[in-house]
Design an enzyme around this catalytic site. Structure first.
Site, PDB file in Angstrom:
ATOM      1  CB  THR A  86       0.801  -3.220   6.652  1.00 58.61           C
ATOM      2  OG1 THR A  86      -0.469  -3.235   6.012  1.00 58.61           O
ATOM      3  CG2 THR A  86       1.394  -1.836   6.626  1.00 58.61           C
ATOM      4  CG  ASP A  87      -2.334  -7.475   4.125  1.00 61.84           C
ATOM      5  OD1 ASP A  87      -2.683  -6.509   4.823  1.00 61.84           O
ATOM      6  OD2 ASP A  87      -3.083  -8.014   3.288  1.00 61.84           O
ATOM      7  CE  LYS A 117      -2.547  -4.871   8.547  1.00 66.45           C
ATOM      8  NZ  LYS A 117      -2.647  -4.656   7.106  1.00 66.45           N
ATOM      9  CB  THR A 128      -0.932  -0.007   1.233  1.00 69.13           C
ATOM     10  OG1 THR A 128      -1.768  -1.155   1.149  1.00 69.13           O
ATOM     11  CG2 THR A 128      -1.798   1.228   1.288  1.00 69.13           C
TER      12      THR A 128
END
Lengths: 322, 322
Positions: free
Chosen positions: A90-91, A169, A14
Site C-alpha cells: 500500500t505504501d 494513501k 503486506t
C-alpha cells in the site's frame, strides 16, 4: 468462449507478507498459492490464474518493476481475461496505479490494484476483503481502466474502487487509508451482499490499446516548497528532464524561487506545478504570484490530480518523447 | 480589570486581500481598519485592538515573519487580553500555526489563526464567519494554546478549531480545506447559535510562558521520497542541521537511500522520519526497513504529526540548541 478468468499478478507488499516470528517484523515472503489457499471464497467469484512478477515491499518499487508490471498486464489482456488484479504494497500503490493509468492507454479490461494494511496471516487482515471485492467488481463490470480497491471505511462492510490516477494513501495504518476528497469514485462494492454500485459513467473504450514504457534515461524530480525553503535546492534539477513542484495552495512558491525556476525552464527542464494540499485544482490565474509563474512557462494549470500522479504523468509524457 | 479584549494581528493573505479590478488577480492590500468596518458583528462579541504586523501573501512567509509574529504575540499577552486572533493566508497557515505551537510554550491564552479561501470583498467570502467564530471561541474558553479556526464543512453553519500543530490545508480552494483525520479537534463553534462545544480536555497551563525564536543560522530540509527518487539528492543536505524525510507509509525509504542517510547522520545532520500519508503515526518497528532506519539513528518514531509540523518542531528544537 466468454471472458471468465481473472489474472492475479502478485508483486509483494503486506498483502503478501508474513510476520517473521523470529524478529517480530513483517517481511515479504508469501507465495501466491498460499493466498489462494487462504481465501477459498475467491473460487466462488471466478476462475483465477496467479502469476508472480515480484516479491518486494512497496518502498522498493522502481521503474524497472513498473515496466515489468505493465508488460505482464499487456500479456494478460487476452480474449478470456475478464480483468486483472495486482496485489501490491500500500505504501506506493498510488504511485504504481497512477503510472499504469498513464502507461496503459485504452485498456479494454479493469486492472485493479489491491493491498492490505495488515498482513494476510493476521486475523485482523484486510487483505481478503479487498481481494474479494476487487474480484467481484471485475466480474460485474464492463469498465476498462486502472483502479485501486480498498476498504471504504473502518468497518468491513464495503470497499471502494478509486481511479488509479486519483488514489492516494492518506493514513499510515488505517484500513481505509485511501481516500478521494472531491469526486471520482469508480464503484462501491458491498462485501456483505456482493453488490456492485457503479459511481462512474462506464465508457467502453473501443480504441486501440497502447502501452508506453518508462524511459529509464528520463529523470523527473518531485519537490515541495515550504517556508524556509532554500531556492538553491532547485539548481539540483538543472540536468533533469522534468520537475514537479508541490506548491502551496493553488500552486504558489516564495518570490525568491522565481529566478531559479526561470533558469530551469531556460535550460529545458519541463516544470509542472502541483499542489501540496493534495486535493483540489491547480489554478495559477487567481493570484499575482501564480500569474507570474505562468509567464515564466510553468505548466500544470487546471490539473486536478495528487502530486504523485502529476509526477507519473510527466514521466510518461517525457518517456513518449512529448 | 477582567480580561475582555481580543487582539487581532493582521498579516495579510486572502482574508486581507482584494480583487484588483485592473488585472482581475487577488492581491494583498487590505487595511486592518477595513476588516472591522466590514464585520460590525465583531463588536457584539468583544472589544478589539487591531495590529498590523505584515501584509504578505502566505507563500512569502519566512522565518523573519514568524519570529516577528511570535514577538507580537508575546507583547500582546497582558492582563486584559482574553486571546489573540491572527489573520493569515491559508496557503501556509499550518506551517505558521505549527511553528507558533512549538515556539510559544505554556501559552496562557488562546492564539487562533484564521484565514479565508475567498477575499473579504467578495460576497462568497468565508472570512467573516471564520473571524467571528474565532472571537466567540476566545471569549467562551479558558483554553491556552495555538489553534486554527476555519469552516468545518462547505456549509456556513459551523467552524472548528484545530490544534495548531495538527492543522493542514488539504484542498486548494474549498472553504473546509483544513481537516483532521484522526482526532484532536479543540472545539466546534456554531455560527448560527454562537455556541462553543469544547472537544478537548481543557488544561489551564500555570507554568511559566516561554518563547523560543527561530535561529536563522539553522537550516532544515523537508523532502519526500518516491519511486524514481535519486538518493544522491540527499547529499545536498550534508551541511544542514536537520532533515525531515517524508517516507512512505509508516516511514519507509527505498533500500538505495540507506547509505546516504547513514552518511548524513555520521556528518551530524539530525534526520527525522515523517510520513507522506499525512495522517497516522510513524512506526519504524513494524517492517524490516523501518528497523534498519532506527539502527542508522533516524528519529521521529511514534510521532503523529503532519510532515510540515515535524519540520517546524525540528527547527525549533535545533533553535533551542537541543
Amino acid at each position: 468462449m466468454s471472458k471468465s478468468k481473472i489474472i492475479i499478478i502478485h508483486t509483494g507488499g503486506t498483502i503478501a507478507s508474513k510476520v517473521d516470528y523470529k524478529t517480530g517484523a513483517v517481511v515479504a515472503k508469501f507465495e501466491p498459492e498460499e493466498l489462494y489457499a487462504l481465501y477459498p471464497e475467491l473460487k466462488e467469484v471466478s476462475d483465477f490464474d496467479i502469476i508472480k512478477v515480484a516479491n518486494i515491499m512497496s518502498e522498493d518499487v522502481d521503474f524497472n518493476f513498473v515496466n515489468e508490471l505493465a508488460l505482464a498486464i499487456k500479456k494478460g489482456i487476452k480474449k478470456e481475461t475478464k480483468g486483472i488484479i495486482i496485489t501490491h504494497g500500500t505504501d506506493t500503490i498510488h504511485y504504481t496505479s497512477a503510472a499504469l493509468h498513464f502507461m496503459l492507454k485504452n485498456l479494454p479490461i479493469p486492472v485493479i490494484l489491491v493491498g492490505a494494511q495488515r498482513s494476510s496471516d493476521r486475523p485482523s487482515s484486510d487483505a481478503g476483503m479487498n481481494l474479494i471485492c476487487a474480484a467481484r467488481f471485475i466480474i460485474k463490470t464492463n469498465w476498462g481502466g486502472v483502479g485501486v480497491c480498498m476498504h471504504e471505511n473502518q468497518s468491513d462492510e464495503s470497499c471502494v474502487v478509486l481511479p488509479g490516477e486519483k488514489a492516494r494513501k492518506m493514513h499510515s495504518s488505517r484500513r481505509d487509508a485511501f481516500m478521494s476528497f472531491d469526486d471520482g469514485l469508480v464503484a462501491r462494492v458491498s462485501y456483505l451482499s456482493g453488490e456492485v454500485e457503479m459511481l462512474h459513467k462506464v465508457i467502453i473504450n473501443k480504441e486501440k490499446f497502447e502501452l508506453t514504457l518508462i524511459d529509464k534515461n528520463i529523470w523527473v524530480g518531485l519537490i515541495k516548497v515550504h517556508p524556509g525553503f532554500d531556492p538553491k535546492i532547485l539548481r539540483n534539477y538543472i540536468n533533469y528532464s522534468g520537475l514537479v513542484i508541490e506548491g502551496t495552495g493553488l500552486g504558489h512558491v516564495h518570490e525568491n524561487c522565481l529566478p531559479e525556476i526561470e533558469n530551469l525552464i531556460k535550460k529545458g527542464v519541463k516544470v509542472i506545478m502541483a499542489t501540496q494540499t493534495i486535493f483540489g485544482v491547480v489554478n495559477m490565474n487567481v493570484y499575482s504570484r501564480g500569474r507570474k509563474l505562468l509567464e515564466l512557462g510553468v505548466k500544470g494549470n487546471y490539473e486536478n490530480l495528487p502530486p504523485e500522479s502529476v509526477f507519473m504523468k510527466l514521466l510518461i509524457e517525457l518517456s513518449k518523447g512529448s
